[in-house]
Design an enzyme around this catalytic site. Sequence first.
Site, PDB file in Angstrom:
ATOM      1  N   SER A 155    -104.567   5.411  92.749  1.00 16.05           N
ATOM      2  CA  SER A 155    -104.158   4.953  91.573  1.00 16.05           C
ATOM      3  C   SER A 155    -105.054   5.189  90.460  1.00 16.05           C
ATOM      4  O   SER A 155    -104.846   4.871  89.223  1.00 16.05           O
ATOM      5  CB  SER A 155    -103.434   3.496  91.637  1.00 16.05           C
ATOM      6  OG  SER A 155    -104.575   2.722  92.056  1.00 16.05           O
TER       7      SER A 155
ATOM      8  N   LYS B  87    -110.330   0.946  84.514  1.00 15.77           N
ATOM      9  CA  LYS B  87    -109.137   1.049  84.523  1.00 15.77           C
ATOM     10  C   LYS B  87    -108.450  -0.224  84.274  1.00 15.77           C
ATOM     11  O   LYS B  87    -109.016  -1.173  84.103  1.00 15.77           O
ATOM     12  CB  LYS B  87    -109.119   1.267  86.039  1.00 15.77           C
ATOM     13  CG  LYS B  87    -107.758   1.450  86.829  1.00 15.77           C
ATOM     14  CD  LYS B  87    -107.883   1.701  88.391  1.00 15.77           C
ATOM     15  CE  LYS B  87    -106.579   1.775  88.911  1.00 15.77           C
ATOM     16  NZ  LYS B  87    -106.909   2.010  90.571  1.00 15.77           N
TER      17      LYS B  87
ATOM     18  N   SER C 221    -107.094   4.525  96.397  1.00 16.85           N
ATOM     19  CA  SER C 221    -106.998   4.741  95.157  1.00 16.85           C
ATOM     20  C   SER C 221    -108.562   5.027  94.464  1.00 16.85           C
ATOM     21  O   SER C 221    -108.226   5.404  93.278  1.00 16.85           O
ATOM     22  CB  SER C 221    -106.555   3.562  94.563  1.00 16.85           C
ATOM     23  OG  SER C 221    -105.247   3.278  94.584  1.00 16.85           O
TER      24      SER C 221
END
Length: 473
Positions: A157, A82, A181
């Site tokens: 997220s 990420k 997330s």
Amino acid sequence: MAGKPIWQLSASELVERLAEQQISAEAAVTATVDRMRATNGHLNAVVDDLGDEAIEQARTLDATFNKSGLVGPLHGVPVTIKVNVDQKGKATTNGVKAFADVIAPDDAPFVKNLTNAGGIVIGRTNTPEFSFRATTTNDLYGRTFNPWNDWASSGGSSGGASSAVMSGMGPIAHGNDIGGSLRFPSAATGAVTVKPGLGRTPAWNPSQRSERGMLAQLMSVQGVICREVRDVRLAMRSAVSYDPHDPWQAPVPFDGPALEAPIRVAFTKNTYQFEAHPAVTKALETARDCLMDAGYEVVEVETPDIGEIGEAGYRALMGEVNVLMLDDVRKYGSTEINRMFDEYFELFPPFEGDELLRQMARRSSYIREWNLLLERYPLVLTPFLPSPTYAWNRDAEGKDGVMAVLGCGIWSFAMNYMGFPAGIVSSGIHDEMPVAVQVVGRRFREDMILDALESVETRVGVMAKKLFERGSG
């Protein structure tokens, strides 16, 4: 391989075939990079294509294998990272245009743990601005799509991670979780994950210029999103390797001692002031039945008040964000994210000053109550959200939208606030989309949570297989 494409193989299958020299790391990585490049144009899950570098690394790994065997338990497995975590020489953007030139001087410990185990990074995945939405879109990279359909959110997220892994862009995707997330994206796409508990995995960015706030330190954790439970287990065994940069991490073995059977599981369908959709209720009952069929003793109980704990946790975090993060949001954030922060603050008024200190002290009593529950029931089967997957921009549709996505996420926030591990697996389908449930466990017993998730997955099926059979992604 009986017609099954290499990119569809689980990490566990890949490592087994690599060890037996049925395929090479170069073949595994090349097939996955080809899949990424064929699929990502629509999904926009990977925002930094590292495929060429990855193929070169795979060739080097093959040469090493020929001399000395596997380099580690993730030898040759394609993974994604990420964009809010440091990877040496790459931009740690956190989804913000102004951070596009923040180049990491070194790998974060979590990245090192995966690559030291033999994982090969093929790309970096999308996240919303400041990693602070329940859907993944930003002005820097654009929107990440859900591989099931274009209407639904990919979650946030770690929405880029969930979309990537479920569409075949590697069987292991790194993500992180301060309020959901890892779990929101897994629930949205039918992936599986376990949000580690406090102190389980290392967290630190070499590029950081200041320390995170105390609540961020207590609530935020690094983890993985995968298509299958066994791959979460495989990755986590390497991910927990100790790193002294994180003052909270404890060097505890991933696999704990077996408990006497039958293991007792507390079960609740309580969604408090939020009405539960019938599909969520059905998914919970299906998961309960799966656990009972697997030999667990499931008892319906009333847990300590998650409505209170979840709201307190979110308001406390907002209090810290208001002091330590809001200036950057105002200075570097888009108009939309600033408007959403205004709504967050109205709906979840930040605890401030003495009140914030009192609430953080109160946190210990919440943990104590849950510790006592987990002493009797080592696992707890809970709702995650009261409704199935939400529309991709629902959380940006005013206060009603925020409440419909984030406001009802009390079962998510509460586990971060208290530091307990919690896993996600889908146990149903509604409107051709997966419906997820959550399993909570004792600290440092992520392994037991994964056992329970696997009992559900074994009976319900791997959601990615249903997606691939449909020809989606």
